[in-house]
Design a protein around this motif. Sequence first.
Motif, mmCIF file in Angstrom:
data_model
loop_
_atom_site.group_PDB
_atom_site.id
_atom_site.type_symbol
_atom_site.label_atom_id
_atom_site.label_comp_id
_atom_site.label_asym_id
_atom_site.label_seq_id
_atom_site.Cartn_x
_atom_site.Cartn_y
_atom_site.Cartn_z
ATOM 1 N N LEU A 10 -8.527 8.406 -3.722
ATOM 2 C CA LEU A 10 -9.005 7.085 -3.507
ATOM 3 C C LEU A 10 -8.412 5.913 -4.199
ATOM 4 C CD1 LEU A 10 -13.059 8.058 -3.183
ATOM 5 C CD2 LEU A 10 -11.243 7.930 -1.293
ATOM 6 N N ILE A 11 -7.947 4.962 -3.486
ATOM 7 C CA ILE A 11 -7.588 4.011 -4.112
ATOM 8 C C ILE A 11 -8.492 3.077 -4.795
ATOM 9 C CG2 ILE A 11 -7.832 2.208 -2.238
ATOM 10 C CD1 ILE A 11 -5.243 0.962 -2.895
ATOM 11 N N SER A 49 -9.717 10.435 0.914
ATOM 12 C CA SER A 49 -9.073 11.471 0.450
ATOM 13 C C SER A 49 -8.763 12.417 1.459
ATOM 14 C CB SER A 49 -9.793 12.354 -0.861
ATOM 15 O OG SER A 49 -8.978 13.389 -1.207
ATOM 16 N N SER A 96 -10.741 3.856 2.290
ATOM 17 C CA SER A 96 -9.828 4.547 1.637
ATOM 18 C C SER A 96 -10.583 6.171 1.615
ATOM 19 C CB SER A 96 -9.479 4.418 0.045
ATOM 20 O OG SER A 96 -8.792 5.483 -0.633
ATOM 21 N N ASP A 103 -6.809 0.719 6.573
ATOM 22 C CA ASP A 103 -7.558 1.904 6.616
ATOM 23 C C ASP A 103 -6.040 2.881 5.911
ATOM 24 O OD1 ASP A 103 -8.395 4.500 7.297
ATOM 25 O OD2 ASP A 103 -7.712 4.407 9.278
ATOM 26 N N ILE A 104 -6.428 3.570 5.031
ATOM 27 C CA ILE A 104 -5.655 4.415 4.207
ATOM 28 C C ILE A 104 -6.237 5.687 3.901
ATOM 29 C CG2 ILE A 104 -4.407 2.308 3.236
ATOM 30 C CD1 ILE A 104 -5.820 3.302 0.696
ATOM 31 N N VAL A 118 -0.580 7.641 -1.458
ATOM 32 C CA VAL A 118 -1.406 6.939 -0.624
ATOM 33 C C VAL A 118 -0.615 6.086 0.741
ATOM 34 C CG1 VAL A 118 -2.495 4.559 -0.364
ATOM 35 C CG2 VAL A 118 -2.636 5.865 -2.462
ATOM 36 N N VAL A 135 -10.357 -2.425 1.792
ATOM 37 C CA VAL A 135 -9.649 -1.212 2.075
ATOM 38 C C VAL A 135 -10.832 0.284 2.296
ATOM 39 C CG1 VAL A 135 -8.085 0.638 1.418
ATOM 40 C CG2 VAL A 135 -7.785 -1.660 0.607
ATOM 41 N N LEU A 185 0.967 -1.102 0.223
ATOM 42 C CA LEU A 185 0.076 -0.074 -0.337
ATOM 43 C C LEU A 185 0.784 1.138 -0.115
ATOM 44 C CD1 LEU A 185 -2.792 -1.128 2.595
ATOM 45 C CD2 LEU A 185 -3.088 -0.590 0.141
#
Length: 555
Positions: A499-500, A528, A526, A493-494, A474, A524, A468
């Motif tokens: 957004l991925i 922004s 995701s 949690d990213i 990211v 995920v 990731l």
Amino acid sequence: MPLIFKRKARPPLLFVSDVRREFLLTEITRTSAPSGMYYLLMVVACFIASIGLMADSPAVVIGAMLVSPLMTPIFGFSLGLVRGEFPLIRDSLFSVVAGILLGIGGAFLIGCFPVFFEITNEIAARTEPNLLDLGVAAFAGIAGTVALIDERVSPVMPGIAIATSLVPPLCASGLCLALQQYSNAWGSFLLFFANFLVILSIASVLFIITGFIPNSDNEPLPRLIKHFATTTIGLIIVAALLTQSLIEVSVSRKIDNELRIVTLEAVTSTPNTTIEEIKHETSDGIINGFIMLQGPASLKANVVKIMEEKAEKALKMPIQLIVRTSITQSISASANANISSLVNAHAKNQKIQLDPSAMILEQAELLLRSYISKYPWYTLMGINYMELKNGPGIIVELSGPDLPQPEDVERIESLLRNQTRNKKVSLIVRFFKSNDITRHGRNLFGAQYSGKNTPETLKIETVTTEYLDNIRNVFPIYVEAQHSKTGWKILADIAGSRLIDSKEVENIEQKLAKEFKSPVKLYVYSKSEALVDSEGVQPFEFFSGKDRKDLFRVD
């Protein structure tokens, strides 16, 4: 020849034969004199009573009453006054004074040990004597003297020793002195002194009635008046003090009773609220009341104001109240239980007649806590009642990682309507989003917490984080891997500048499945969110974390 039956003559109620009288004179004279055994028993009784008072144990205190030898010299002192025998008066008085000093002094020394910190209930019960205590001492004195002089009732002496509270008040006085509670020490000594004077006077009267006055004395009345003048004056003074104490106790109980009445009226609208304690003190003509409650919510200020007004009207004195509530929570084992009957039984046990709104609120609390316990990632923060236009409303304050769905609210509302048997009850949920933080970072998946951190689990979490992190702009915040029979499930949690997409997620899944030779499913979260500076995009946590102090001065 007619048969003539003669009724057998009954012995008098108080009968003392000459032989018994001479025996008692010799025995009381002998046992009233101070001796080593008397001192030993007095010390033992003092230690037992002090330990019982400190441990708040009535049984141990009763044991001290049985061991105490203090009744004997009191009877000797009384008999000496009746007969005018100065040696008996001197020896008995010396024994009584020695017993008093041993009781107070021994308890004071025990109270100085660091194990004694506060006045217990057993001590407090002996610090506020009243006229009722004087009555108990009077009847105990009658029974004790009768048991002493009449051999037919002598076996009841242990019970009389328990009724005549002599050593425990002395020890309570000594313990209070050790705590520097001088007013309580005086109250305890006053209780002993009152018991002493009453027993002394009662015993003297019974000794006179049963013929212990010497027959050779031609002027018994003037001599008796002379001998008992000091005792009578002391008894009158103590009776006056105890009468005043009884009046104060009566007034105090009236105030406490009125405060309890207004408190019970107030808590009828507050479910699951119990009265723990009611205290008061009077200062400058104002009653300061302190009421301790247990319940799910504190009373409102306007409710306390109404309580003050009602109590002032009943007692005709100004009152200021402080109500302290220890917050408690109610829960039942099942959301489908007959909560209505449980609430009614609980209210009946408290002798409280709940109004309809309180009944609905308590049933709602029991139902919601039982239901929400199945979803540990939610926290029930509060439950309140509100009267809406279309009927009762239950306002539920809920926090958690995910917004509850309308269908869930509808399901609980339906259960609540069935339980309360009120089809107009409405359920309103106020939701507060919360984040769970672990040592790894933020967890937005509620109940998905790490189980066993095996080396393989830690390795796949590390590799997933690296994959990731290799995606431009990211930033992985939290990664958790869980193994099941079907393979690996990974939650991530990213955050970042974008957004991925699902293609990137699928690519990582394939790499992980190939490397760990097991199916992998990656979820995920995701968003922004990023911090942008001249050097590029940084994770927002960089600004809110430990490096913030290097960027800005924090006042």
